[in-house]
Write an enzyme that holds these catalytic residues in place. Structure first.
Site, PDB file in Angstrom:
ATOM      1  N   HIS A 258      45.708  33.551  30.462  1.00 46.64           N
ATOM      2  CA  HIS A 258      47.142  33.645  30.158  1.00 46.64           C
ATOM      3  C   HIS A 258      47.943  33.470  31.434  1.00 46.64           C
ATOM      4  CE1 HIS A 258      50.915  35.082  28.452  1.00 46.64           C
ATOM      5  NE2 HIS A 258      50.360  34.812  27.285  1.00 46.64           N
ATOM      6  N   ASP A 315      45.463  34.534  20.800  1.00 47.38           N
ATOM      7  CA  ASP A 315      44.908  33.565  19.860  1.00 47.38           C
ATOM      8  C   ASP A 315      43.425  33.766  19.574  1.00 47.38           C
ATOM      9  OD1 ASP A 315      47.283  32.118  19.348  1.00 47.38           O
ATOM     10  OD2 ASP A 315      47.169  31.365  21.394  1.00 47.38           O
TER      11      ASP A 315
HETATM   12  C1  LIG Z   1      46.962  29.892  28.701  1.00 48.86           C
HETATM   13  C2  LIG Z   1      46.757  28.906  29.828  1.00 48.86           C
HETATM   14  C3  LIG Z   1      47.387  27.563  29.444  1.00 48.86           C
HETATM   15  C4  LIG Z   1      47.445  29.443  31.089  1.00 48.86           C
HETATM   16  O1  LIG Z   1      47.457  28.401  32.004  1.00 48.86           O
HETATM   17  P1  LIG Z   1      47.860  28.589  33.530  1.00 48.86           P
HETATM   18  O2  LIG Z   1      48.693  29.775  33.744  1.00 48.86           O
HETATM   19  O3  LIG Z   1      48.446  27.298  33.942  1.00 48.86           O
HETATM   20  O4  LIG Z   1      46.519  28.909  34.236  1.00 48.86           O
HETATM   21  P2  LIG Z   1      45.682  27.830  34.935  1.00 48.86           P
HETATM   22  O5  LIG Z   1      45.548  26.698  33.998  1.00 48.86           O
HETATM   23  O6  LIG Z   1      46.304  27.581  36.265  1.00 48.86           O
HETATM   24  O7  LIG Z   1      44.284  28.555  35.104  1.00 48.86           O
HETATM   25  C5  LIG Z   1      43.877  29.238  36.260  1.00 48.86           C
HETATM   26  C6  LIG Z   1      42.404  28.997  36.449  1.00 48.86           C
HETATM   27  O8  LIG Z   1      41.680  29.612  35.389  1.00 48.86           O
HETATM   28  C7  LIG Z   1      40.982  28.637  34.627  1.00 48.86           C
HETATM   29  N1  LIG Z   1      41.190  28.902  33.224  1.00 48.86           N
HETATM   30  C8  LIG Z   1      42.268  29.526  32.678  1.00 48.86           C
HETATM   31  N2  LIG Z   1      42.122  29.618  31.348  1.00 48.86           N
HETATM   32  C9  LIG Z   1      40.938  29.044  31.068  1.00 48.86           C
HETATM   33  C10 LIG Z   1      40.243  28.847  29.879  1.00 48.86           C
HETATM   34  N3  LIG Z   1      40.745  29.261  28.711  1.00 48.86           N
HETATM   35  N4  LIG Z   1      39.045  28.217  29.920  1.00 48.86           N
HETATM   36  C11 LIG Z   1      38.548  27.819  31.074  1.00 48.86           C
HETATM   37  N5  LIG Z   1      39.145  27.988  32.260  1.00 48.86           N
HETATM   38  C12 LIG Z   1      40.347  28.595  32.245  1.00 48.86           C
HETATM   39  C13 LIG Z   1      41.580  27.305  35.004  1.00 48.86           C
HETATM   40  O9  LIG Z   1      40.638  26.273  34.893  1.00 48.86           O
HETATM   41  C14 LIG Z   1      42.020  27.524  36.408  1.00 48.86           C
HETATM   42  O10 LIG Z   1      40.905  27.381  37.244  1.00 48.86           O
HETATM   43  P3  LIG Z   1      41.064  26.700  38.702  1.00 48.86           P
HETATM   44  O11 LIG Z   1      42.005  27.600  39.441  1.00 48.86           O
HETATM   45  O12 LIG Z   1      39.675  26.680  39.199  1.00 48.86           O
HETATM   46  O13 LIG Z   1      41.646  25.352  38.432  1.00 48.86           O
HETATM   47  C15 LIG Z   1      45.256  28.717  30.122  1.00 48.86           C
HETATM   48  O14 LIG Z   1      44.681  29.970  30.387  1.00 48.86           O
HETATM   49  C16 LIG Z   1      44.543  28.008  28.977  1.00 48.86           C
HETATM   50  O15 LIG Z   1      44.506  26.775  28.952  1.00 48.86           O
HETATM   51  N6  LIG Z   1      43.938  28.779  28.031  1.00 48.86           N
HETATM   52  C17 LIG Z   1      43.313  28.177  26.869  1.00 48.86           C
HETATM   53  C18 LIG Z   1      44.349  27.844  25.821  1.00 48.86           C
HETATM   54  C19 LIG Z   1      44.911  29.101  25.164  1.00 48.86           C
HETATM   55  O16 LIG Z   1      44.172  29.983  24.769  1.00 48.86           O
HETATM   56  N7  LIG Z   1      46.235  29.126  25.043  1.00 48.86           N
HETATM   57  C20 LIG Z   1      46.928  30.241  24.390  1.00 48.86           C
HETATM   58  C21 LIG Z   1      47.814  30.964  25.357  1.00 48.86           C
HETATM   59  S1  LIG Z   1      48.460  32.447  24.676  1.00 48.86           S
END
Ligand SMILES: CC(C)(COP(=O)(O)OP(=O)(O)OC[C@H]1O[C@@H](n2cnc3c(N)ncnc32)[C@H](O)[C@@H]1OP(=O)(O)O)[C@@H](O)C(=O)NCCC(=O)NCCS
Length: 365
Positions: A258, A315
């Site tokens: 998140h 989710d």
């Molecule tokens: C929610 C979300 C978009 C937040 O994104 P964000 O704040 O931009 O966080 P980041 O994408 O920068 O993630 C930080 C790190 O954790 C990892 N990470 C975060 N969520 C992850 C996931 N669900 N699966 C795998 N890796 C994940 C990223 O790859 C990143 O790694 P890195 O620093 O080595 O590149 C992200 O956690 C995600 O894509 N989750 C899956 C989709 C989801 O469940 N969305 C519902 C949100 S309520």
């Protein structure tokens, strides 16, 4: 121009009185009240709280519930149009079309006065569940089930979906699902619709901006992704290989991580207990057990290989709940929207009440 982090991370875009999040401690409050307490109320009470800024007294709640129940039915002409939609591929497209059609039949459609917006609020909150249940039944060649005014928001939705009354525990689970999904500060869909409202566009248009944004797999679409993942994993033996393969390919595991919560999402904790209860009642804990094992495998993988834990977000266990309730994955994001519409409207009302058009700048490179 001052540098901002990609994805506007950490940027505070506006003042709001609607919800409070402490992402480090894992606290979420709507209008100052903890989500754990709110999840024991009715959706109608929480919707009133979000829209009007205070919990309703007994008379206000009775009136609001009655208004909602009276507005649940949808126009037959809307059903004719829904018949043309491709629900199974993307029910969010059908929902977006339906709300757009509702605007055509709403006499207040272009009126953005507070009074007109409150009238439209009742109609929108009341009809979202009817629309989603209707397109599910149309998609499956079944007769539409009319709303039952004696049932609460969650129970009535399950009744219209399945054509039979849910058990008490299923009804409680659906009610809590709508409450937990109702509001979450400046998440992407809420930000999108506040931008629309800030141009003084109307409520239906703003809600459609929210729907289009909620649909994405990194936002509300993740719930559908979780359900598909559960099917794909299928059994405990496949959990580790599934997760490792995806992480190696730098793919996301749906329902985890998140932007704001650095600890357990407080909504996921409430969901987990509901899912446990539903599984006990069903006498089948397959999906719950699988989900718990996925959660612990993800935690271990992240602690061992990335030196930081990762937790389920809203989710994850909501996707598990829908599996247990027999809801198909293509409806998941639309059901999320049924809950979220009250929070979205609260944000639109807040934006209209003290508006300045939201228009940031880009750094030219
Ligand atoms: C929610 C979300 C978009 C937040 O994104 P964000 O704040 O931009 O966080 P980041 O994408 O920068 O993630 C930080 C790190 O954790 C990892 N990470 C975060 N969520 C992850 C996931 N669900 N699966 C795998 N890796 C994940 C990223 O790859 C990143 O790694 P890195 O620093 O080595 O590149 C992200 O956690 C995600 O894509 N989750 C899956 C989709 C989801 O469940 N969305 C519902 C949100 S309520």
């Amino acid at each position: 121009m001052k540098e901002v982090k990609k994805g506007l991370e950490g940027v505070v875009a506006l003042d709001s009185q609607i919800s409070f999040i402490d992402g480090v401690k894992g606290i979420l409050k709507y209008r100052g009240i903890e989500i754990e307490k709110l999840s024991d109320l009715s959706y109608d009470a929480v919707s009133f709280l979000l829209i009007h800024g205070k919990l309703p007294n007994a008379e206000e709640l009775e009136n609001y519930s009655l208004e909602l129940r009276n507005e649940r039915r949808i126009n037959r002409r809307l059903l004719d149009i829904l018949n043309f939609c491709d629900f199974e591929n993307e029910s969010m497209d059908a929902l977006r079309t339906a709300i757009s059609v509702c605007a055509h039949f709403d006499e207040d459609s272009h009126n953005i006065s507070k009074e007109a917006n409150i009238r439209k609020t009742t109609r929108l909150v009341a009809r979202f569940p009817t629309i989603v249940a209707a397109f599910y039944r149309l998609a499956n060649g079944m007769e539409i089930v009319d709303p039952d005014p004696s049932l609460a928001h969650g129970a009535n939705f399950l009744y219209m979906l399945r054509g039979k009354r849910p058990t008490e525990i299923e009804a409680e689970a659906m009610e809590k699902d709508f409450i937990l999904s109702a509001e979450h500060e400046l998440n992407p869909s809420t930000f999108a619709l506040r931008i629309t409202a800030s141009t003084l566009s109307d409520l239906h248009s703003a809600i459609i901006s929210g729907l289009c944004t909620l649909k994405g797999p990194l936002h509300g679409g993740a719930r559908k992704g979780v359900m598909e993942m559960l099917d794909e994993i299928g059994s405990k033996d496949n959990i580790k290989p599934y997760i490792q393969e995806r992480l190696e390919k730098k793919q996301r595991i749906m329902g985890f991580g998140h932007r704001v919560y650095k600890t357990y999402d407080p909504r996921a904790l409430v969901y987990k207990e509901i899912v446990r209860k539903v599984a006990v009642e069903k006498g089948d804990s397959h999906w719950f057990d699988l989900a718990e094992q996925i959660e612990s495998t993800m935690y271990q993988e992240f602690v061992e290989n990335r030196n930081k834990p990762i937790y389920p977000n809203i989710d994850f266990y909501s996707g598990v709940l829908y599996k247990d309730l027999g809801i198909p994955s293509y409806l998941a994001t639309s059901i999320f929207a049924i809950g979220r519409v009250s929070g979205w409207i609260a944000h639109c009302l807040e934006q209209y009440a003290d508006n300045r058009v939201i228009r940031p700048r880009a750094h030219f490179v």
